[in-house]
Write a protein that holds these residues in place. Structure first.
Motif, PDB file in Angstrom:
ATOM      1  N   GLY A   1      -0.950   4.336   3.712  1.00 34.30           N
ATOM      2  CA  GLY A   1      -2.214   3.646   3.945  1.00 34.30           C
ATOM      3  C   GLY A   1      -2.103   2.716   5.142  1.00 34.30           C
ATOM      4  O   GLY A   1      -1.131   2.778   5.924  1.00 34.30           O
ATOM      5  N   GLU A   2      -3.102   1.850   5.259  1.00 35.06           N
ATOM      6  CA  GLU A   2      -3.220   1.005   6.449  1.00 35.06           C
ATOM      7  C   GLU A   2      -2.406  -0.288   6.328  1.00 35.06           C
ATOM      8  O   GLU A   2      -1.444  -0.516   7.055  1.00 35.06           O
ATOM      9  CB  GLU A   2      -4.711   0.707   6.647  1.00 35.06           C
ATOM     10  CG  GLU A   2      -5.035  -0.253   7.756  1.00 35.06           C
ATOM     11  CD  GLU A   2      -6.546  -0.387   7.964  1.00 35.06           C
ATOM     12  OE1 GLU A   2      -7.286   0.552   7.606  1.00 35.06           O
ATOM     13  OE2 GLU A   2      -6.976  -1.427   8.483  1.00 35.06           O
ATOM     14  N   ALA A   3      -2.807  -1.128   5.391  1.00 33.72           N
ATOM     15  CA  ALA A   3      -2.203  -2.453   5.225  1.00 33.72           C
ATOM     16  C   ALA A   3      -2.587  -2.966   3.841  1.00 33.72           C
ATOM     17  O   ALA A   3      -3.566  -2.504   3.257  1.00 33.72           O
ATOM     18  CB  ALA A   3      -2.731  -3.404   6.302  1.00 33.72           C
ATOM     19  N   PRO A   4      -1.829  -3.914   3.311  1.00 34.64           N
ATOM     20  CA  PRO A   4      -2.163  -4.453   1.991  1.00 34.64           C
ATOM     21  C   PRO A   4      -3.528  -5.149   1.992  1.00 34.64           C
ATOM     22  O   PRO A   4      -3.939  -5.730   2.998  1.00 34.64           O
ATOM     23  CB  PRO A   4      -1.063  -5.482   1.725  1.00 34.64           C
ATOM     24  CG  PRO A   4       0.027  -5.187   2.706  1.00 34.64           C
ATOM     25  CD  PRO A   4      -0.619  -4.530   3.875  1.00 34.64           C
ATOM     26  N   GLY A   5      -4.213  -5.092   0.870  1.00 34.67           N
ATOM     27  CA  GLY A   5      -5.425  -5.867   0.645  1.00 34.67           C
ATOM     28  C   GLY A   5      -5.093  -7.098  -0.190  1.00 34.67           C
ATOM     29  O   GLY A   5      -3.919  -7.463  -0.353  1.00 34.67           O
TER      30      GLY A   5
ATOM     31  N   GLU B   1      -2.960  -6.453  -3.401  1.00 39.07           N
ATOM     32  CA  GLU B   1      -1.628  -6.000  -2.998  1.00 39.07           C
ATOM     33  C   GLU B   1      -0.798  -7.186  -2.494  1.00 39.07           C
ATOM     34  O   GLU B   1       0.397  -7.291  -2.784  1.00 39.07           O
ATOM     35  CB  GLU B   1      -1.750  -4.929  -1.909  1.00 39.07           C
ATOM     36  CG  GLU B   1      -2.326  -3.594  -2.399  1.00 39.07           C
ATOM     37  CD  GLU B   1      -3.836  -3.591  -2.564  1.00 39.07           C
ATOM     38  OE1 GLU B   1      -4.486  -4.493  -1.984  1.00 39.07           O
ATOM     39  OE2 GLU B   1      -4.369  -2.713  -3.285  1.00 39.07           O
TER      40      GLU B   1
ATOM     41  N   PRO C   1       1.653  -1.717  -3.180  1.00 40.78           N
ATOM     42  CA  PRO C   1       0.550  -1.083  -2.461  1.00 40.78           C
ATOM     43  C   PRO C   1      -0.434  -0.398  -3.407  1.00 40.78           C
ATOM     44  O   PRO C   1      -0.053   0.079  -4.492  1.00 40.78           O
ATOM     45  CB  PRO C   1       1.237  -0.048  -1.568  1.00 40.78           C
ATOM     46  CG  PRO C   1       2.536   0.233  -2.224  1.00 40.78           C
ATOM     47  CD  PRO C   1       2.931  -1.019  -2.957  1.00 40.78           C
ATOM     48  N   PHE C   2      -1.681  -0.358  -3.014  1.00 38.67           N
ATOM     49  CA  PHE C   2      -2.729   0.391  -3.724  1.00 38.67           C
ATOM     50  C   PHE C   2      -2.794   0.066  -5.220  1.00 38.67           C
ATOM     51  O   PHE C   2      -2.624   0.945  -6.066  1.00 38.67           O
ATOM     52  CB  PHE C   2      -2.549   1.906  -3.481  1.00 38.67           C
ATOM     53  CG  PHE C   2      -2.990   2.330  -2.105  1.00 38.67           C
ATOM     54  CD1 PHE C   2      -4.334   2.520  -1.811  1.00 38.67           C
ATOM     55  CD2 PHE C   2      -2.058   2.538  -1.093  1.00 38.67           C
ATOM     56  CE1 PHE C   2      -4.749   2.901  -0.536  1.00 38.67           C
ATOM     57  CE2 PHE C   2      -2.470   2.912   0.182  1.00 38.67           C
ATOM     58  CZ  PHE C   2      -3.815   3.099   0.455  1.00 38.67           C
TER      59      PHE C   2
ATOM     60  N   SER D   1      -9.357   0.771  -4.798  1.00 40.36           N
ATOM     61  CA  SER D   1      -9.020   2.026  -4.119  1.00 40.36           C
ATOM     62  C   SER D   1      -7.691   2.581  -4.615  1.00 40.36           C
ATOM     63  O   SER D   1      -7.491   3.799  -4.629  1.00 40.36           O
ATOM     64  CB  SER D   1      -9.042   1.862  -2.598  1.00 40.36           C
ATOM     65  OG  SER D   1      -8.249   0.797  -2.189  1.00 40.36           O
TER      66      SER D   1
ATOM     67  N   ASN E   1       2.455   1.469   3.431  1.00 45.59           N
ATOM     68  CA  ASN E   1       1.434   1.206   4.443  1.00 45.59           C
ATOM     69  C   ASN E   1       2.064   1.121   5.830  1.00 45.59           C
ATOM     70  O   ASN E   1       3.265   0.848   5.958  1.00 45.59           O
ATOM     71  CB  ASN E   1       0.721  -0.122   4.145  1.00 45.59           C
ATOM     72  CG  ASN E   1      -0.222  -0.032   2.957  1.00 45.59           C
ATOM     73  OD1 ASN E   1      -1.159   0.766   2.954  1.00 45.59           O
ATOM     74  ND2 ASN E   1       0.038  -0.837   1.933  1.00 45.59           N
TER      75      ASN E   1
ATOM     76  N   HIS F   1      -9.630   7.641   3.331  1.00 42.19           N
ATOM     77  CA  HIS F   1      -9.108   6.512   2.561  1.00 42.19           C
ATOM     78  C   HIS F   1      -9.891   6.412   1.254  1.00 42.19           C
ATOM     79  O   HIS F   1     -11.112   6.573   1.247  1.00 42.19           O
ATOM     80  CB  HIS F   1      -9.272   5.226   3.381  1.00 42.19           C
ATOM     81  CG  HIS F   1      -8.447   4.092   2.857  1.00 42.19           C
ATOM     82  ND1 HIS F   1      -8.755   3.443   1.685  1.00 42.19           N
ATOM     83  CD2 HIS F   1      -7.323   3.508   3.335  1.00 42.19           C
ATOM     84  CE1 HIS F   1      -7.845   2.501   1.474  1.00 42.19           C
ATOM     85  NE2 HIS F   1      -6.975   2.518   2.458  1.00 42.19           N
TER      86      HIS F   1
HETATM   87  N1  URA Z   1      -5.637  -0.123   1.239  1.00 45.56           N
HETATM   88  C1  URA Z   1      -4.548   0.272   1.951  1.00 45.56           C
HETATM   89  O1  URA Z   1      -4.650   0.897   3.001  1.00 45.56           O
HETATM   90  N2  URA Z   1      -3.351  -0.051   1.454  1.00 45.56           N
HETATM   91  C2  URA Z   1      -3.171  -0.705   0.302  1.00 45.56           C
HETATM   92  O2  URA Z   1      -2.026  -0.937  -0.076  1.00 45.56           O
HETATM   93  C3  URA Z   1      -4.331  -1.088  -0.422  1.00 45.56           C
HETATM   94  C4  URA Z   1      -5.538  -0.789   0.071  1.00 45.56           C
END
Ligand code: URA
Length: 178
Positions: free
Chosen positions: A37-41, A44, A50-51, A55, A77, A151
Motif C-alpha cells: 500500500g501507500e502509507a499508514p493511516g 495504523e 498496516p491495513f 480499508s 507500505n 486501493h
Molecule cells: N492505506 C494504506 O495504503 N496503507 C495502510 O497501511 C492503511 C491504509
C-alpha cells in the motif's frame, strides 16, 4: 528482521515527527504474495500494523476471496510512517523510505506482488500512468510478477470498480497456482 533493526527509531525524514508508531509490515516472511500500500493511516499509526482500518477490513476480505489468510501473506507500505493529514508522501519521503520496501520484497522473494492504489503501483513500477491504465495486466519488477489493483479505500468509495478488482484477484490466484 535485520531490515527492521536497521530502520531502528528512524529519523531519516520529517515524517518521524508526527508518528506514534513506525508501520514496518506484517505477515509471513516466506509469503508467496506481498501486498504493498501507500502509507499508514490514523489507525495504523496508533497500532503499528498496516491495513487495520476500514480499508484494511476490505483488504482482509480480498485476501480471503483468493483462498488465503491475512497471516500467510505479507502486507506493507511504500512509506513506513503516517503523513500528516493523510496527504500523499512527498518524493523526498519516498526516496528516503522506499529502499527499505525494496529490500523487504527482495528478501521475502514472493511468487507475486500486488500493489494497491495508484501511488504504490506508480512507485514500485516507476510509471506515471492512471490506475485504469496500469491494472488489468501483469507487470514485471526485478523478475517478479506485479499485479496493480485499486486501493481498498477507493473501492469503498467507488463500489463499481469492485468488478475490476475481482478480475485482478483472479489474475493473482492464477499466478499463484502456476
Ligand atoms: N492505506 C494504506 O495504503 N496503507 C495502510 O497501511 C492503511 C491504509
Amino acid at each position: 528482521s535485520p531490515i527492521r533493526a536497521e530502520l531502528g527509531d528512524c529519523v531519516r525524514c520529517g515524517l518521524h515527527e508526527g508518528r506514534k508508531k513506525l508501520v514496518f509490515g506484517v505477515g509471513s516472511e516466506s509469503a508467496d504474495l506481498v501486498i504493498i500500500g501507500e502509507a499508514p493511516g490514523h489507525k495504523e499509526d496508533l497500532t503499528g500494523e498496516p491495513f487495520v482500518g476500514k480499508s484494511g477490513q476490505l483488504l482482509t476480505r480480498m485476501i480471503g476471496a483468493i483462498g488465503l489468510r491475512r497471516d500467510e501473506v505479507y502486507i506493507c507500505n511504500v512509506v513506513k510512517c503516517r503523513p500528516p493529514n493523510n496527504r500523499d508522501p512527498s518524493p523526498e519521503e519516498v526516496h528516503t523510505c522506499s529502499p527499505f520496501l525494496i529490500r523487504q520484497v527482495q528478501t521475502i522473494n514472493p511468487r507475486v506482488v500486488m500493489t494497491v492504489g495508484k501511488f504504490a503501483s506508480q512507485c514500485l513500477l516507476g510509471l506515471d500512468e492512471s490506475m485504469g491504465r496500469m491494472r488489468g495486466k501483469t507487470h514485471q519488477w526485478e523478475n517478479l510478477p506485479v499485479v496493480p489493483s485499486y486501493h481498498p479505500a477507493y473501492l469503498l468509495r467507488n463500489p463499481v470498480a469492485k468488478r475490476d478488482a475481482w478480475e485482478d484477484l483472479l489474475r493473482i490466484r492464477a499466478l499463484l497456482r502456476r
